[in-house]
Enzyme design. Structure first.
Site, PDB file in Angstrom:
ATOM      1  CB  CYS A 157      -0.928   0.012   1.215  1.00  0.00           C
ATOM      2  SG  CYS A 157      -0.063   0.105   2.803  1.00  0.00           S
ATOM      3  NE  ARG A 193      -6.059  -0.318   4.336  1.00  0.00           N
ATOM      4  CZ  ARG A 193      -5.934   0.698   5.179  1.00  0.00           C
ATOM      5  NH1 ARG A 193      -6.846   1.674   5.155  1.00  0.00           N
ATOM      6  NH2 ARG A 193      -4.939   0.760   6.035  1.00  0.00           N
ATOM      7  CD  GLU A 245      -6.303  -4.517   1.685  1.00  0.00           C
ATOM      8  OE1 GLU A 245      -6.413  -3.821   2.715  1.00  0.00           O
ATOM      9  OE2 GLU A 245      -5.197  -4.937   1.258  1.00  0.00           O
ATOM     10  NE  ARG A 284      -6.532  -2.186   7.771  1.00  0.00           N
ATOM     11  CZ  ARG A 284      -5.344  -1.750   8.174  1.00  0.00           C
ATOM     12  NH1 ARG A 284      -5.266  -0.977   9.247  1.00  0.00           N
ATOM     13  NH2 ARG A 284      -4.240  -2.067   7.522  1.00  0.00           N
TER      14      ARG A 284
END
Length: 321
Positions: A84, A168, A122, A166
């Site tokens: 990420c 995502r 993801e 969170r």
């Protein structure tokens, strides 16, 4: 649900998966809960490899760049928790200009060679806006060119029972068409933070007296227990949930009641890992690996939608078209 119960009348069953950039195995935990079997995993991080091996009995291979597709067993679903850092708001957000961003091209190389029936990718929320949306459009176009029906959505772990904010992006590619992918609705009641926190944490997790005093002077919490969060601008807030765990942030950016850092077990619980999961010996490694992980309940919910979407009318369901 298991591999024997997700057969479509005209579709082969979904039974196996490959776990690229596997980290500590968040995808693996969710998929194994649904009866799927891992046939391949890879990650360049040795601490992640150690944790994965300790928990799943298989050691991930190393750098995907050095792995030929013919070395990867055939599989039904490919997971890719892409690094990420090239896209995160905390990083420099170089996107595909960052060499790590190009790892999607390595993922596409594997997909093209192995032709899995489903793909699940993801990444951080910023993946959808970096370079004016060019990155997400490139990923979608690439998967569509490989013959997949593609959809994506930003999901928040808070909506799937975890006390962690969170967000995502999840990108789904299926070998069957759909007008609109049946995304999980969420709405799962949040587990109380008190159930995540350990009763007698080791004092080594306490922040220094200087840090504790500074937090108390900067903020007065209205709830307890709470996670106090200090952002990049130095502003302190508190919530009955954690802000997103991050691999490379300050050790003190999240403090329980302004007093102590989260323990490794608490961080793994915040990501949805069971207490049976064997933690890394190093606190710093556990913190970094937890911050890089996926939230297990979110992955499981998306997987359940993916698997149900393959059932056809012979099973009383209809493939979305």
């Amino acid at each position: 649900m298991n591999g024997d119960t997700i057969r479509g009348g005209n579709l082969p069953p979904i039974q196996t998966f490959a776990d690229l950039f596997c980290g500590i195995g968040g995808f693996h935990v969710a998929a194994a809960d649904l009866g799927l079997k891992c046939v391949f995993a890879c990650d360049i991080d040795e601490d992640a490899q150690d944790a994965y091996e300790a928990n799943f009995g298989m050691r991930p291979e190393g750098d995907i760049i050095d792995i030929r597709p013919d070395e990867i067993p055939d599989h039904d679903i490919l997971f890719a928790g892409l690094p990420c850092q090239p896209f995160s708001i905390i990083g420099k957000r170089g996107g595909f200009k960052d060499s790590r961003g190009n790892l999607f091209l390595e993922t596409a190389r594997v997909i093209a060679a192995k032709r899995p029936r489903a793909v699940l990718i993801e990444n951080v929320r910023q993946f959808t806006t970096i370079q004016g949306g060019k990155t997400i459009r490139c990923v979608v176009a690439t998967l569509e060119a490989l013959g997949y029906a593609v959809d994506w959505r930003i999901l928040n772990a808070l909506d799937f029972g975890l006390p962690q904010k969170r967000e995502r992006v999840f990108i789904v590619g299926l070998d069957v068409g759909f007008a609109q992918f049946p995304w999980p609705a969420g709405g799962v009641p949040m587990k109380p933070l008190a159930e995540i926190l350990e009763e007698n944490p080791d004092p080594r997790h306490n922040a220094s007296e200087r840090i504790r005093q500074a937090r108390q002077e900067a903020h007065a919490a209205e709830i307890r227990p709470a996670i106090w969060h200090e952002n990049k601008g130095g502003n302190v807030s508190s919530h009955p949930f954690s802000c997103a765990l991050r691999a490379g942030a300050s050790y003190n950016y999240l403090l329980v009641d302004g007093i102590r850092r989260l323990t490794p077990r608490e961080m793994f619980r915040l990501q949805g890992f069971p207490d049976s999961y064997i933690l890394p010996d190093s606190v710093s490694a556990a913190r970094r690996l937890a911050g890089n992980s996926v939230a297990v309940p979110v992955v499981r919910a998306v997987l359940e939608s993916m698997l149900k979407g393959r059932l056809d009318t012979r099973d009383g369901h209809k493939i979305p078209v």
